[in-house]
Design a protein around this motif. Sequence first.
Motif, mmCIF file in Angstrom:
data_model
loop_
_atom_site.group_PDB
_atom_site.id
_atom_site.type_symbol
_atom_site.label_atom_id
_atom_site.label_comp_id
_atom_site.label_asym_id
_atom_site.label_seq_id
_atom_site.Cartn_x
_atom_site.Cartn_y
_atom_site.Cartn_z
ATOM 1 N N ALA C 254 0.822 -1.213 0.000
ATOM 2 C CA ALA C 254 0.000 0.000 0.000
ATOM 3 C C ALA C 254 0.855 1.261 0.000
ATOM 4 N N HIS C 255 1.967 1.243 0.760
ATOM 5 C CA HIS C 255 2.737 2.471 0.943
ATOM 6 C C HIS C 255 3.986 2.550 0.069
ATOM 7 N N VAL C 256 4.473 1.411 -0.419
ATOM 8 C CA VAL C 256 5.666 1.407 -1.270
ATOM 9 C C VAL C 256 5.299 0.909 -2.677
ATOM 10 N N GLY C 257 4.645 -0.269 -2.702
ATOM 11 C CA GLY C 257 4.130 -0.737 -3.990
ATOM 12 C C GLY C 257 5.168 -1.306 -4.937
ATOM 13 N N ILE C 258 6.327 -1.700 -4.422
ATOM 14 C CA ILE C 258 7.371 -2.312 -5.255
ATOM 15 C C ILE C 258 7.537 -3.769 -4.820
ATOM 16 N N PRO C 259 7.517 -4.712 -5.764
ATOM 17 C CA PRO C 259 7.771 -6.106 -5.399
ATOM 18 C C PRO C 259 9.111 -6.207 -4.676
ATOM 19 N N ALA C 260 9.112 -6.835 -3.482
ATOM 20 C CA ALA C 260 10.335 -6.870 -2.688
ATOM 21 C C ALA C 260 10.345 -8.096 -1.793
ATOM 22 N N LYS C 261 11.549 -8.517 -1.419
ATOM 23 C CA LYS C 261 11.674 -9.618 -0.450
ATOM 24 C C LYS C 261 12.733 -9.217 0.564
ATOM 25 N N SER C 262 12.397 -9.379 1.827
ATOM 26 C CA SER C 262 13.319 -8.994 2.891
ATOM 27 C C SER C 262 13.850 -10.218 3.627
ATOM 28 N N GLY C 263 14.891 -10.017 4.409
ATOM 29 C CA GLY C 263 15.447 -11.061 5.261
ATOM 30 C C GLY C 263 15.747 -10.486 6.634
ATOM 31 N N VAL C 264 15.835 -11.345 7.658
ATOM 32 C CA VAL C 264 16.064 -10.827 9.011
ATOM 33 C C VAL C 264 17.498 -10.336 9.222
ATOM 34 N N SER C 265 18.352 -10.541 8.223
ATOM 35 C CA SER C 265 19.678 -9.923 8.275
ATOM 36 C C SER C 265 19.569 -8.423 8.038
ATOM 37 N N GLY C 266 18.413 -7.966 7.575
ATOM 38 C CA GLY C 266 18.218 -6.541 7.300
ATOM 39 C C GLY C 266 18.340 -6.204 5.833
ATOM 40 N N MET C 307 11.324 2.383 5.659
ATOM 41 C CA MET C 307 10.927 3.793 5.635
ATOM 42 C C MET C 307 11.557 4.514 4.434
ATOM 43 N N MET C 308 12.816 4.180 4.161
ATOM 44 C CA MET C 308 13.521 4.815 3.057
ATOM 45 C C MET C 308 12.891 4.442 1.718
ATOM 46 N N LEU C 309 12.520 3.169 1.557
ATOM 47 C CA LEU C 309 11.882 2.745 0.309
ATOM 48 C C LEU C 309 10.532 3.429 0.129
ATOM 49 N N ARG C 310 9.850 3.666 1.247
ATOM 50 C CA ARG C 310 8.560 4.361 1.175
ATOM 51 C C ARG C 310 8.742 5.776 0.598
ATOM 52 N N GLN C 311 9.773 6.437 1.099
ATOM 53 C CA GLN C 311 10.046 7.790 0.619
ATOM 54 C C GLN C 311 10.452 7.782 -0.854
ATOM 55 N N ILE C 312 11.366 6.879 -1.208
ATOM 56 C CA ILE C 312 11.849 6.798 -2.587
ATOM 57 C C ILE C 312 10.714 6.513 -3.560
ATOM 58 N N SER C 313 9.866 5.536 -3.201
ATOM 59 C CA SER C 313 8.776 5.157 -4.094
ATOM 60 C C SER C 313 7.821 6.310 -4.316
ATOM 61 N N LYS C 314 7.539 7.038 -3.234
ATOM 62 C CA LYS C 314 6.606 8.167 -3.335
ATOM 63 C C LYS C 314 7.210 9.283 -4.199
ATOM 64 N N GLU C 315 8.460 9.626 -3.901
ATOM 65 C CA GLU C 315 9.090 10.748 -4.609
ATOM 66 C C GLU C 315 9.295 10.446 -6.084
ATOM 67 N N TRP C 316 9.693 9.231 -6.394
ATOM 68 C CA TRP C 316 9.993 8.897 -7.787
ATOM 69 C C TRP C 316 8.859 8.115 -8.469
ATOM 70 N N ASP C 317 7.721 7.999 -7.787
ATOM 71 C CA ASP C 317 6.538 7.347 -8.371
ATOM 72 C C ASP C 317 6.868 5.959 -8.915
ATOM 73 N N LEU C 318 7.351 5.088 -8.044
ATOM 74 C CA LEU C 318 7.780 3.761 -8.492
ATOM 75 C C LEU C 318 6.740 2.662 -8.260
ATOM 76 N N SER C 319 5.665 2.978 -7.535
ATOM 77 C CA SER C 319 4.691 1.929 -7.197
ATOM 78 C C SER C 319 4.049 1.337 -8.440
ATOM 79 N N ILE C 320 3.834 0.039 -8.404
ATOM 80 C CA ILE C 320 3.139 -0.600 -9.531
ATOM 81 C C ILE C 320 1.637 -0.390 -9.421
ATOM 82 N N PHE C 321 1.166 0.114 -8.290
ATOM 83 C CA PHE C 321 -0.288 0.292 -8.100
ATOM 84 C C PHE C 321 -0.737 1.714 -8.450
#
Lengths: 321, 321, 321, 321
Positions: C254-266, C307-321
């Motif tokens: 909803a807030h980033v909208g970019i396909p992503a996969k995370s890990g607990v290593s960060g 949080m950083m990806l949220r900002q980047i996606s919003k500023e550069w309009d990267l969301s697929i939605f």
Amino acid sequence: MQSNPRIQQQLAAWVEENKGHVILGTTAQYIPELGKADPSKLGICMLDEDGNYYCAGDTDEKFTLQSISKALTFIALSCHYGLEFVLERVDVEPTGEAFNSIIPFEIHRPNKPFNPFINAGAITVSSLLPGRTSQKKYEYLLSFLEKLVGHPLEMDHDVYDSEWKSSHRNRALAYYLKEAGFLEIEVEEALDIYIRQCSIQVSTQDLALIGLIIAYDGYNPITEEKFFSEEIAQVAKVLMVTCGMYNSSGNFAAHVGIPAKSGVSGGIMAAVPPKLHSQTYEFRAGAGIGVYGPAIDVQGNSAAGTMMLRQISKEWDLSIF
Amino acid sequence: MQSNPRIQQQLAAWVEENKGHVILGTTAQYIPELGKADPSKLGICMLDEDGNYYCAGDTDEKFTLQSISKALTFIALSCHYGLEFVLERVDVEPTGEAFNSIIPFEIHRPNKPFNPFINAGAITVSSLLPGRTSQKKYEYLLSFLEKLVGHPLEMDHDVYDSEWKSSHRNRALAYYLKEAGFLEIEVEEALDIYIRQCSIQVSTQDLALIGLIIAYDGYNPITEEKFFSEEIAQVAKVLMVTCGMYNSSGNFAAHVGIPAKSGVSGGIMAAVPPKLHSQTYEFRAGAGIGVYGPAIDVQGNSAAGTMMLRQISKEWDLSIF
Amino acid sequence: MQSNPRIQQQLAAWVEENKGHVILGTTAQYIPELGKADPSKLGICMLDEDGNYYCAGDTDEKFTLQSISKALTFIALSCHYGLEFVLERVDVEPTGEAFNSIIPFEIHRPNKPFNPFINAGAITVSSLLPGRTSQKKYEYLLSFLEKLVGHPLEMDHDVYDSEWKSSHRNRALAYYLKEAGFLEIEVEEALDIYIRQCSIQVSTQDLALIGLIIAYDGYNPITEEKFFSEEIAQVAKVLMVTCGMYNSSGNFAAHVGIPAKSGVSGGIMAAVPPKLHSQTYEFRAGAGIGVYGPAIDVQGNSAAGTMMLRQISKEWDLSIF
Amino acid sequence: MQSNPRIQQQLAAWVEENKGHVILGTTAQYIPELGKADPSKLGICMLDEDGNYYCAGDTDEKFTLQSISKALTFIALSCHYGLEFVLERVDVEPTGEAFNSIIPFEIHRPNKPFNPFINAGAITVSSLLPGRTSQKKYEYLLSFLEKLVGHPLEMDHDVYDSEWKSSHRNRALAYYLKEAGFLEIEVEEALDIYIRQCSIQVSTQDLALIGLIIAYDGYNPITEEKFFSEEIAQVAKVLMVTCGMYNSSGNFAAHVGIPAKSGVSGGIMAAVPPKLHSQTYEFRAGAGIGVYGPAIDVQGNSAAGTMMLRQISKEWDLSIF
């Protein structure tokens, strides 16, 4: 046999000793009308097979049956239709769910509520009482209970109204039961009979008398009347031991060991079967017990009442185990 | 008192009558070595307080304790560290979960397995036995059991190997317990002691003797030795009634009413407490019972053994309820 | 197209702005070796279709894949056996269970783990990798990944050892899977390959490159190599959107909208597909993103990285939605 | 741009091809009035940004919104109170529960329904609509929808009556929500507005138009009106992708890849966002789609409608992934 003043004195002493435990509980706040009860009250009444009542503490109070009624509708229904009919519709297996569990994990695979003492089982049992309307079902039950106690009983209409309005959880459960095919009657009818039975007013004397009849396998040794069969009484006692004290049933069995059923009004009905090899003489021939102590613990049982029964059972060697 | 030939004959007749019920069960296929047992076997041994053994049917068989050991490690641990120590680590509340439930809903909120008879509780109890290694813990338990039965006992190594390899479910559960902080020792050590105790071989005579000692509250009336306290025996009997027969415990209590613990090997150990007001003279002074019938029902109890105990309890009025 | 210094500066500014958010997380304490990471680190690397890397913050760190590997084994297995083979064995439905849920509600009725990104599904997928031993399976996966990134990769043996010892939860789950019939290989072999894949070391540059290849449907636009089919890439992106960020996947979508996969290593690997109608010119042709920020939030995702990806996606309009 | 006859012909051909798939479903029997629909029907309507409608198959039918209304009340409520207000009261995380799950595992710990598309979330959202009574709330929603579609809408009173009587499951859930503190209004009021919204009648043309507006982020490109914000549209599309097709949402995303919401009436509303890099020219600028096919599969989605959308998405490259 005549009444024994030593027993009376001992009970009075134990009530005093256990009164401090009322602070371990509070009155049932989720039913506003029950929440108004005086949490400092504690009373007990024991009845022996000769008809002697030993009462101590606050035994002039009337209070509502609440979940104690679950044992009584089970017996009433079994009397009318036979034990087999009832056991086809509700199982007698204990479950680990809390009394106020809102998630209804209460259905035993594949097709029965786990037992008649969880709400799912209790509502199912109530809905099956003879009579086409909840009014008729209620009248049947009331008449059965009045025969047991030997005098008229009444509903507490304020408690009924309070529960009717606040029982969202039971409504959720009853609609769930209807959806799952367990209720033949309308949901609101089933709730009406269930909440009515919970609202019937009794005294500790009444509970002691019914407890004695259960301990004597359906027989009143004082009036020499037989009300229900040994088989029914036996299953009722099994249910009281395995599920009678909500999620403390196992602990109550381990530390008290007397078949009992409690309600969130703070009442406890206990049935002490004869135990001729008991290490004490008091109540070797069995007894019925009624307790009232409206400050209930987190499991839903009278906090001070439970502690007092623990002491009594230990001192007078009343455990069936 | 001398052995009563009528009792012997009656038991033999009941074994014959109930043999047909073996078809209601099958041997435990999920432990290959147990699956090899002869499903047509059925035997019973009863022992009275004078030391008379009444045995009928297939009582020459040896079989492994399996879950019956859960009652015995509970007693052994309670003897060593006191009941309070044990009850701080495992509760005594029944639960509705099936014996082969793979989803470990077995932890009582907030911090204890529900009871020592579900696998989560049993593995926890075993892991706490005295001794720094599973070998030492096993030796402690074995020595305790050998004192009870009065002769050496042995492990069935084939059953141990078979269970060690096939117990994915118990491994899953034990790693879950470790993760949740319930196991102080290593998981594989905990499983080792648990599977060893399950693999101890006994006879129906052994089970009858231990059952008698439990019925007599830790006391052997024949040798006049005291093995454990009345409090421990009492809690053991409560557990046997509320959780001893897996998910049929409630039904077994209702229809048989004798504290008992079963195992998937088809063994049942039952403790008949004295009942001086019993309607029959047989075993009024109590008894121990050992049953063997490896064809088990869906709940995990000896199919024919359960039916036979139901008949015996009814005919000789042995129910504690 | 040449590298754009404005993009570089902008990313550096956003890293600075978002560094404060590291206090919203902590390093993964339940894997001791991961717990040792420096929680104040934050770095990002973006790669465009012309091969320009834009890196800012702590991008010299190497870290382990952890759950990011779940997306990669899914792709590797689908490449080898075809998508159909994989989808027969594991579903692609999201679930509401937490990443550290110990109760394995992870099996979709009747017969599949819900998806390859929950542990049950991931262990199943790993166990199916080509090769008869976990060593062979690991080599297959490693070789596949090395082809994608174009250089050798290594396992972090300290992390492997740390996870091997501390993964009681995954062991519980794997034994449960074995019991339920989902694992064809031995449990310890399955855990070995699973923990190995989690321990593979990567850089943010590596993640950005793989992310770009996924965004380009299996095609590397820089080297013009095709690694896997569009169908596989498409399902991988669906999984990344619906389940890629543990139990925040919906919020991340909803807030980033970019396909992503995370890990607990960060680590976070994100795939920005081409979006020609984007409101900004930056990365209209798509991009790959690698993030590293070892302070993870309660859901298991890099706190500041998210949080950083949220900002980047919003500023550069990267969301697929 | 003018209407393209080739598109029209192609759609007609695909309706014919997919008609056979109606046998994979049945009409919703648990709502008797829906059960009466003709299961052989199948129709589709697509609308492009120039206002051209392409309709094929049974597109003269009117049908009720059912769960499609969940997307619309979410949008209406977010318009009125802002997205933040709504997201404080309901989460946007997918869950693995079935649409007809009777056990309400639908509450995201600690305090929100998982998302607005499961019944718990949907009833909560509906209960929050502006207006003091369910009548006022309904009027607000209806007026919002009429503005979107540009003509008056009506409720199907027979369907409303049928659902009102048969929705034991939703009543159970709503009373559960009330008990848990999620409903500020009365349960029966909440059910009234919820069942009313489900009973609003629409056509495939209506769904296509609303789908187009969602695809265009709240903007009607034909009338050039803006109805709701891009943020609201974006979250709506995320919900449609992650939870819009009940428990097949993941599979629908993988194989179709178009944000969509279905209802048990057999309707599907889909929003095709612009995709300038699409491999085909059809609907590169986006589209809205309305489908009707009342034979629903076990997950609750139109069986033939789903298959047809799969084919269309593949052939015309409409997936957002």
